[in-house]
Write a protein that holds these residues in place. Structure first.
Motif, PDB file in Angstrom:
ATOM      1  N   VAL A  66       3.873  -1.752  -6.821  1.00 49.76           N
ATOM      2  CA  VAL A  66       4.246  -0.361  -7.123  1.00 49.76           C
ATOM      3  C   VAL A  66       5.461  -0.342  -8.059  1.00 49.76           C
ATOM      4  O   VAL A  66       5.500   0.427  -9.030  1.00 49.76           O
ATOM      5  CB  VAL A  66       4.536   0.423  -5.824  1.00 49.76           C
ATOM      6  CG1 VAL A  66       5.005   1.837  -6.132  1.00 49.76           C
ATOM      7  CG2 VAL A  66       3.305   0.477  -4.947  1.00 49.76           C
ATOM      8  N   ILE A  86       2.593  -5.181  -1.894  1.00 49.66           N
ATOM      9  CA  ILE A  86       2.320  -3.790  -2.286  1.00 49.66           C
ATOM     10  C   ILE A  86       3.556  -3.177  -2.937  1.00 49.66           C
ATOM     11  O   ILE A  86       3.471  -2.537  -3.987  1.00 49.66           O
ATOM     12  CB  ILE A  86       1.863  -2.947  -1.062  1.00 49.66           C
ATOM     13  CG1 ILE A  86       0.528  -3.486  -0.527  1.00 49.66           C
ATOM     14  CG2 ILE A  86       1.731  -1.483  -1.431  1.00 49.66           C
ATOM     15  CD1 ILE A  86       0.130  -2.931   0.826  1.00 49.66           C
ATOM     16  N   ILE A 120       8.091   2.028   1.993  1.00 46.75           N
ATOM     17  CA  ILE A 120       7.200   1.694   0.863  1.00 46.75           C
ATOM     18  C   ILE A 120       6.325   2.900   0.530  1.00 46.75           C
ATOM     19  O   ILE A 120       6.080   3.207  -0.636  1.00 46.75           O
ATOM     20  CB  ILE A 120       6.331   0.455   1.189  1.00 46.75           C
ATOM     21  CG1 ILE A 120       7.216  -0.773   1.419  1.00 46.75           C
ATOM     22  CG2 ILE A 120       5.349   0.167   0.056  1.00 46.75           C
ATOM     23  CD1 ILE A 120       6.477  -1.972   1.962  1.00 46.75           C
ATOM     24  N   ARG A 121       5.878   3.570   1.581  1.00 49.74           N
ATOM     25  CA  ARG A 121       5.037   4.755   1.370  1.00 49.74           C
ATOM     26  C   ARG A 121       5.800   5.817   0.555  1.00 49.74           C
ATOM     27  O   ARG A 121       5.240   6.448  -0.340  1.00 49.74           O
ATOM     28  CB  ARG A 121       4.601   5.320   2.722  1.00 49.74           C
ATOM     29  CG  ARG A 121       3.491   6.352   2.590  1.00 49.74           C
ATOM     30  CD  ARG A 121       3.123   6.942   3.925  1.00 49.74           C
ATOM     31  NE  ARG A 121       2.738   5.913   4.869  1.00 49.74           N
ATOM     32  CZ  ARG A 121       3.158   5.852   6.135  1.00 49.74           C
ATOM     33  NH1 ARG A 121       3.982   6.757   6.602  1.00 49.74           N
ATOM     34  NH2 ARG A 121       2.757   4.897   6.923  1.00 49.74           N
ATOM     35  N   VAL A 148       6.105   7.495  -6.947  1.00 52.61           N
ATOM     36  CA  VAL A 148       5.479   7.001  -8.185  1.00 52.61           C
ATOM     37  C   VAL A 148       4.241   7.836  -8.518  1.00 52.61           C
ATOM     38  O   VAL A 148       4.020   8.199  -9.681  1.00 52.61           O
ATOM     39  CB  VAL A 148       5.123   5.493  -8.043  1.00 52.61           C
ATOM     40  CG1 VAL A 148       4.206   5.040  -9.172  1.00 52.61           C
ATOM     41  CG2 VAL A 148       6.390   4.653  -8.042  1.00 52.61           C
ATOM     42  N   ALA A 149       3.466   8.147  -7.505  1.00 58.72           N
ATOM     43  CA  ALA A 149       2.257   8.960  -7.723  1.00 58.72           C
ATOM     44  C   ALA A 149       2.616  10.340  -8.244  1.00 58.72           C
ATOM     45  O   ALA A 149       1.975  10.860  -9.156  1.00 58.72           O
ATOM     46  CB  ALA A 149       1.470   9.064  -6.419  1.00 58.72           C
ATOM     47  N   PHE A 187       3.076  -6.196   2.856  1.00 50.75           N
ATOM     48  CA  PHE A 187       3.930  -5.061   2.489  1.00 50.75           C
ATOM     49  C   PHE A 187       4.755  -5.391   1.235  1.00 50.75           C
ATOM     50  O   PHE A 187       4.908  -4.556   0.339  1.00 50.75           O
ATOM     51  CB  PHE A 187       4.864  -4.685   3.646  1.00 50.75           C
ATOM     52  CG  PHE A 187       4.170  -4.008   4.810  1.00 50.75           C
ATOM     53  CD1 PHE A 187       2.818  -3.727   4.779  1.00 50.75           C
ATOM     54  CD2 PHE A 187       4.881  -3.650   5.949  1.00 50.75           C
ATOM     55  CE1 PHE A 187       2.182  -3.111   5.845  1.00 50.75           C
ATOM     56  CE2 PHE A 187       4.257  -3.023   7.021  1.00 50.75           C
ATOM     57  CZ  PHE A 187       2.899  -2.763   6.973  1.00 50.75           C
ATOM     58  N   SER A 221      -4.495  10.623   1.132  1.00 53.73           N
ATOM     59  CA  SER A 221      -4.056  10.301   2.500  1.00 53.73           C
ATOM     60  C   SER A 221      -2.683   9.654   2.495  1.00 53.73           C
ATOM     61  O   SER A 221      -2.552   8.452   2.632  1.00 53.73           O
ATOM     62  CB  SER A 221      -5.059   9.340   3.137  1.00 53.73           C
ATOM     63  OG  SER A 221      -5.200   8.213   2.287  1.00 53.73           O
ATOM     64  N   PRO A 222      -1.621  10.459   2.341  1.00 51.40           N
ATOM     65  CA  PRO A 222      -0.287   9.873   2.358  1.00 51.40           C
ATOM     66  C   PRO A 222       0.129   9.304   3.716  1.00 51.40           C
ATOM     67  O   PRO A 222       0.998   8.467   3.798  1.00 51.40           O
ATOM     68  CB  PRO A 222       0.628  11.012   1.927  1.00 51.40           C
ATOM     69  CG  PRO A 222      -0.139  12.243   2.173  1.00 51.40           C
ATOM     70  CD  PRO A 222      -1.575  11.897   2.098  1.00 51.40           C
ATOM     71  N   GLU A 223      -0.508   9.759   4.799  1.00 51.00           N
ATOM     72  CA  GLU A 223      -0.134   9.273   6.136  1.00 51.00           C
ATOM     73  C   GLU A 223      -1.247   8.408   6.714  1.00 51.00           C
ATOM     74  O   GLU A 223      -2.417   8.670   6.483  1.00 51.00           O
ATOM     75  CB  GLU A 223       0.101  10.453   7.085  1.00 51.00           C
ATOM     76  CG  GLU A 223       1.255  11.341   6.674  1.00 51.00           C
ATOM     77  CD  GLU A 223       2.597  10.630   6.697  1.00 51.00           C
ATOM     78  OE1 GLU A 223       2.853   9.871   7.647  1.00 51.00           O
ATOM     79  OE2 GLU A 223       3.384  10.837   5.767  1.00 51.00           O
ATOM     80  N   PRO A 224      -0.894   7.365   7.491  1.00 48.71           N
ATOM     81  CA  PRO A 224      -1.937   6.553   8.116  1.00 48.71           C
ATOM     82  C   PRO A 224      -2.685   7.338   9.188  1.00 48.71           C
ATOM     83  O   PRO A 224      -2.122   8.246   9.810  1.00 48.71           O
ATOM     84  CB  PRO A 224      -1.162   5.387   8.745  1.00 48.71           C
ATOM     85  CG  PRO A 224       0.201   5.896   8.925  1.00 48.71           C
ATOM     86  CD  PRO A 224       0.426   6.909   7.843  1.00 48.71           C
ATOM     87  N   ARG A 281       7.177   0.098   6.395  1.00 44.89           N
ATOM     88  CA  ARG A 281       5.982   0.681   5.780  1.00 44.89           C
ATOM     89  C   ARG A 281       6.261   2.111   5.270  1.00 44.89           C
ATOM     90  O   ARG A 281       5.835   2.485   4.190  1.00 44.89           O
ATOM     91  CB  ARG A 281       4.820   0.697   6.788  1.00 44.89           C
ATOM     92  CG  ARG A 281       3.598   1.383   6.224  1.00 44.89           C
ATOM     93  CD  ARG A 281       2.355   1.058   6.958  1.00 44.89           C
ATOM     94  NE  ARG A 281       2.333   1.632   8.293  1.00 44.89           N
ATOM     95  CZ  ARG A 281       1.334   1.469   9.135  1.00 44.89           C
ATOM     96  NH1 ARG A 281       0.302   0.735   8.804  1.00 44.89           N
ATOM     97  NH2 ARG A 281       1.372   2.010  10.334  1.00 44.89           N
ATOM     98  N   ILE A 296       5.611   4.832  -3.013  1.00 49.66           N
ATOM     99  CA  ILE A 296       4.274   5.073  -3.584  1.00 49.66           C
ATOM    100  C   ILE A 296       4.091   6.558  -3.901  1.00 49.66           C
ATOM    101  O   ILE A 296       3.617   6.922  -4.974  1.00 49.66           O
ATOM    102  CB  ILE A 296       3.167   4.583  -2.618  1.00 49.66           C
ATOM    103  CG1 ILE A 296       3.224   3.065  -2.452  1.00 49.66           C
ATOM    104  CG2 ILE A 296       1.783   4.987  -3.119  1.00 49.66           C
ATOM    105  CD1 ILE A 296       2.290   2.505  -1.395  1.00 49.66           C
ATOM    106  N   VAL A 297       4.490   7.389  -2.946  1.00 48.89           N
ATOM    107  CA  VAL A 297       4.336   8.843  -3.138  1.00 48.89           C
ATOM    108  C   VAL A 297       5.176   9.311  -4.329  1.00 48.89           C
ATOM    109  O   VAL A 297       4.710  10.113  -5.148  1.00 48.89           O
ATOM    110  CB  VAL A 297       4.704   9.605  -1.841  1.00 48.89           C
ATOM    111  CG1 VAL A 297       4.761  11.106  -2.081  1.00 48.89           C
ATOM    112  CG2 VAL A 297       3.708   9.300  -0.731  1.00 48.89           C
TER     113      VAL A 297
END
Lengths: 70, 189
Positions: B86, B82, B165-166, B172-173, B79, B182-185, B162, B169-170
């Motif tokens: 990012v 990652i 961090i997600r 930044v994207a 984690f 797939s933003p969700e696991p 997690r 990422i979202v």
């Protein structure tokens, strides 16, 4: 004698110019190239989501079995 | 005279009754008190047997504790990697291009807090596992139960870490104009 020296100098200059031209055409600079980051947000997210937290549970279940007779 | 005999007889009855009750009391109640203060040989044998059974599994259980700690540490370092990647992408590629995230600092603060929560929960679990002993502890089974609860807290903290961090990422994207599939696991969220 002087003409020969002049011809030689011109030849050397032409040779240098040709070498420089060839160098600039063939040489691809890498040292100053921007870093090629292959990771994307999608790849990061996929890697993050792939980490299976349920492995903790499966280990705890094994712990339960191992300690059941205590 | 008859009154004296009757009185003596009553007195005798009272004395005998007292003796009988005393005997019953010491036989029954006294035994209960004795059990509560010191173990009977039968119970001592049972306890010794329990310790032996525990000792047989002690190494395996300690190994399991160690494996679980390593597993969590590996997850945390993944984690971390990652998250760092990012952040680097944001500072090295997006910011120079003039693409910024308004709440970037808040996202980083949240990540730091959630990682600290994982560390705290893991430290607690490790402390419980280090105290585990079949000989020294009076309740090794209870210690395992506590460890189990600690590890569930670690798992919850990891899930929150997690998620933070997600969120980064979202963000930044979104700032870079990248679309995410797939933003969700899929399973374990």
């Amino acid at each position: 004698m002087n003409r020969n020296i002049l011809s030689l100098v011109i030849f050397v200059i032409v040779l240098l110019i040709a070498a420089y031209a060839l160098f600039t055409i063939l040489y691809k600079p890498t040292a100053y190239a921007p870093p090629t980051n292959t990771y994307t947000s999608e790849a990061d997210l996929e890697e993050l989501n792939n980490e299976d937290l349920d492995r903790i549970d499966s280990n705890l279940e094994q712990l339960d079995r191992e300690s059941s007779s205590i | 005279m008859t009154q004296a005999i009757s009185l003596n007889s009553k007195l005798l009855k009272i004395i005998i009754s007292s003796i009988v009750f005393s005997l019953i009391y010491f036989l029954l109640v006294g035994d209960v008190f004795a059990q509560s203060t010191s173990p009977t040989p039968k119970q001592a044998r049972r306890d010794a047997q329990k310790v032996k059974v525990c000792q047989v599994h002690e190494k395996t259980i300690e190994k399991r504790f160690s494996n679980l700690s390593e597993l969590v540490k590996k997850m945390v370092s993944k984690f971390d990697a990652i998250s760092t990647r990012v952040q680097m992408r944001y500072t090295e590629r997006l910011v120079p291009a003039g693409k910024t995230i308004n709440n970037y600092d808040d996202l980083l603060t949240d990540i730091t807090a959630k990682k600290a929560a994982v560390d705290t929960a893991l430290s607690s679990a490790q402390a419980t596992s280090e105290n585990f002993s079949c000989d020294a502890s009076s309740d090794p089974k209870g210690q395992i139960t506590t460890y189990r609860e600690d590890m569930q807290s670690v798992k919850d903290a990891l899930r929150d870490y997690r998620k933070s961090i997600r969120n980064l990422i979202v963000a930044v994207a979104t700032a870079s104009g990248e679309k995410l599939k797939s933003p969700e696991p899929a399973t374990n969220e």
